[in-house]
Design a protein around this motif. Structure first.
Motif, mmCIF file in Angstrom:
data_model
loop_
_atom_site.group_PDB
_atom_site.id
_atom_site.type_symbol
_atom_site.label_atom_id
_atom_site.label_comp_id
_atom_site.label_asym_id
_atom_site.label_seq_id
_atom_site.Cartn_x
_atom_site.Cartn_y
_atom_site.Cartn_z
ATOM 1 N N VAL A 1 18.945 -5.462 -10.663
ATOM 2 C CA VAL A 1 18.141 -4.931 -11.861
ATOM 3 C C VAL A 1 17.480 -3.487 -11.735
ATOM 4 C CG1 VAL A 1 16.156 -5.441 -13.206
ATOM 5 C CG2 VAL A 1 17.656 -7.166 -12.417
ATOM 6 N N HIS B 1 17.381 -0.801 -16.914
ATOM 7 C CA HIS B 1 16.233 -1.251 -16.351
ATOM 8 C C HIS B 1 14.889 -0.662 -16.657
ATOM 9 C CE1 HIS B 1 13.085 -2.191 -13.584
ATOM 10 N NE2 HIS B 1 12.980 -0.968 -13.038
ATOM 11 N N LEU C 1 13.881 -1.826 -20.398
ATOM 12 C CA LEU C 1 13.336 -3.032 -20.334
ATOM 13 C C LEU C 1 12.051 -3.040 -19.670
ATOM 14 C CD1 LEU C 1 16.551 -5.165 -19.421
ATOM 15 C CD2 LEU C 1 15.815 -4.885 -21.589
ATOM 16 N N ASP C 2 11.922 -2.380 -18.519
ATOM 17 C CA ASP C 2 10.921 -2.438 -17.727
ATOM 18 C C ASP C 2 9.523 -1.841 -18.743
ATOM 19 O OD1 ASP C 2 9.445 -3.170 -15.353
ATOM 20 O OD2 ASP C 2 9.242 -1.062 -14.727
ATOM 21 N N PHE D 1 8.086 -8.106 -19.749
ATOM 22 C CA PHE D 1 9.492 -8.276 -19.217
ATOM 23 C C PHE D 1 9.663 -8.115 -17.640
ATOM 24 C CE2 PHE D 1 11.307 -7.509 -23.491
ATOM 25 C CZ PHE D 1 12.037 -8.721 -23.325
ATOM 26 N N THR E 1 13.249 -12.030 -16.199
ATOM 27 C CA THR E 1 13.408 -12.043 -17.627
ATOM 28 C C THR E 1 14.233 -10.913 -17.801
ATOM 29 O OG1 THR E 1 11.327 -10.908 -18.163
ATOM 30 C CG2 THR E 1 11.445 -13.197 -18.373
ATOM 31 N N GLN E 2 14.241 -9.755 -17.231
ATOM 32 C CA GLN E 2 15.229 -8.556 -17.370
ATOM 33 C C GLN E 2 16.454 -9.031 -16.932
ATOM 34 O OE1 GLN E 2 13.742 -4.766 -15.798
ATOM 35 N NE2 GLN E 2 11.721 -5.283 -15.828
ATOM 36 N N SER F 1 8.570 -13.958 -21.898
ATOM 37 C CA SER F 1 8.146 -12.551 -22.013
ATOM 38 C C SER F 1 7.242 -12.215 -23.017
ATOM 39 C CB SER F 1 9.377 -11.445 -22.381
ATOM 40 O OG SER F 1 9.928 -11.701 -23.551
#
Length: 401
Positions: free
Chosen positions: A267, A273, A276-277, A282, A286-287, A342
């Motif tokens: 990930v 990444h 999403l991070d 998240f 979940t990512q 999330s």
């Protein structure tokens, strides 16, 4: 939806099986060009595709693109043929439109091919997955299996403890997710064994794994042992079963930790990444699920993504007697769970945007789960824009500033 559907000349419907498939090929006019069973074999699949290529451009459609359908899909993609799949629910409903009630591989393959020919909107494209995403999908699936096994084993331990010593279960059961309790049950599985060990030895064992909580736990276990003097029937048998279950639980959790380590590596190395991070709520798991379920798929609008995830509300209206919006029971359950978890996690983040929206929905009369789903739907819109534009998340206050 398949692009350039009007340019397809032959529609190959394949009802996949563990050891054998059944293929039916139809031309654009609906004439049957092929109807035969074929084994789960690369050479046979290549020969099938080669024999049909003389009729024009092909479309390969399956009812299961993963697991038992992975080889046919990979063979077709290696030949440069577009691949799609017909979701199971759509196939069952389409099957009701065809005469007869028989359930055979040949009939199912024909239904798949005919649906691909006449109802392209029912199809879903199957793209060649990135190597990272393909590895993530396998690891996440294994992690889900391990999580279910850990839960089942933990519940079994609690059930046996409740049967032989309820007071002890009330102390150990609520901390069974800690490695210290699993080690304790593996070494001292019965009330008699714990009494013989004494509070000092119990504390020494717990201290190795729980340096902060060991003293209180050891004291509570001693108090629980003193609360029951009678020996329940089956306690000796539980002394055989409990240590085995405790070791299984420890091994399962160690395996999950190893899998999570590899998942985190993949990930963090993925280009998405950072995007999403940046969004509160998240985590790594979940990512990973967002990547496995969204990457490689096309969504025209946020509504399409929400519908795919089962987050879009469904409107029911019939005259004046039935009116209202309800949560969808369809969609990608894995993706819906990732969005839900999330959203729930984001309620405790420093960014209070999620908490404010959640409390607004609760004030409107929605229950907890309904408010979280509404929040997940809102976050789905934000995530769609972030992935579309390649931008990181910015809290509303920061954006205004």
């Amino acid at each position: 939806m398949i692009k350039d559907h009007e340019t397809i000349d032959v529609f190959i419907g394949v009802d996949v099986g563990k050891s054998n498939h059944h293929a039916v090929a139809l031309n654009r006019a609906g004439k049957k060009l092929l109807d035969k069973a074929l084994p789960q074999d690369e050479a046979k699949l290549n020969a099938l595709i080669k024999s049909l290529s003389k009729h024009g451009r092909l479309l390969f459609v399956v009812d299961q693109p993963a697991t038992i359908g992975a080889l046919p899909v990979a063979v077709a993609q290696a030949q440069g043929i577009p691949v799609a799949y017909l979701p199971g629910l759509a196939m069952r409903r389409i099957a009701e439109l065809h005469p007869g009630e028989a359930k055979t591989d040949a009939r199912d393959a024909f239904i798949i091919a005919n649906a691909a020919r006449t109802m392209p909107h029912a199809l879903r494209t199957v793209e060649v997955p990135e190597a990272q995403v393909a590895e993530l999908a396998m690891l996440c699936g294994f992690d889900d299996d391990l999580a279910k096994a850990a839960t089942a084993t933990s519940n079994r331990i609690r059930g046996l403890l409740t049967q032989v010593h309820p007071a002890l279960e009330r102390v150990i059961g609520k901390h069974l997710d800690h490695v210290a309790m699993a080690e304790l049950m593996a070494k001292y599985p019965t009330p008699a064994a714990l009494r013989r060990a004494g509070e000092a030895r119990i504390g020494a064992l717990l201290r190795k794994h729980a340096p902060r909580a060991w003293k209180g736990w050891a004291r509570d276990i001693s108090a629980a042992l003193a609360a029951q003097s009678v020996v329940v029937s089956g306690t000796d048998a539980a002394g055989i079963v409990l240590p085995e279950l405790a070791r299984m639980l420890a091994q399962t959790r160690a395996a999950r930790a190893a899998v999570l380590g590899r998942v985190e590596e993949i990930v963090r190395a993925h280009p998405l990444h950072l995007i999403l991070d940046s969004m509160p709520g998240f985590g790594i798991r979940t990512q990973a699920r967002i990547l496995t379920e969204v990457v490689g798929k096309e969504f025209a609008t946020p509504g399409h993504l929400a519908s795919y995830a089962g987050l879009a509300p469904v409107t029911w209206r019939s005259g004046t007697s039935i009116r209202g919006d309800h949560s969808s029971r369809k969609g990608n359950k894995t993706l819906k769970r990732a969005f839900f978890l999330s959203a729930f996690a984001s309620l405790k983040c420093k960014d209070h945007t999620s908490r404010t929206y959640y409390e607004k929905k609760r004030a409107e009369g929605k229950k907890h789960n309904q408010a979280v789903i509404a929040l997940a739907r809102r976050r789905c819109n934000v995530l769609f824009a972030m992935l579309r534009d390649g931008t990181v998340y910015e809290a509303p206050e920061a954006a205004v500033a």
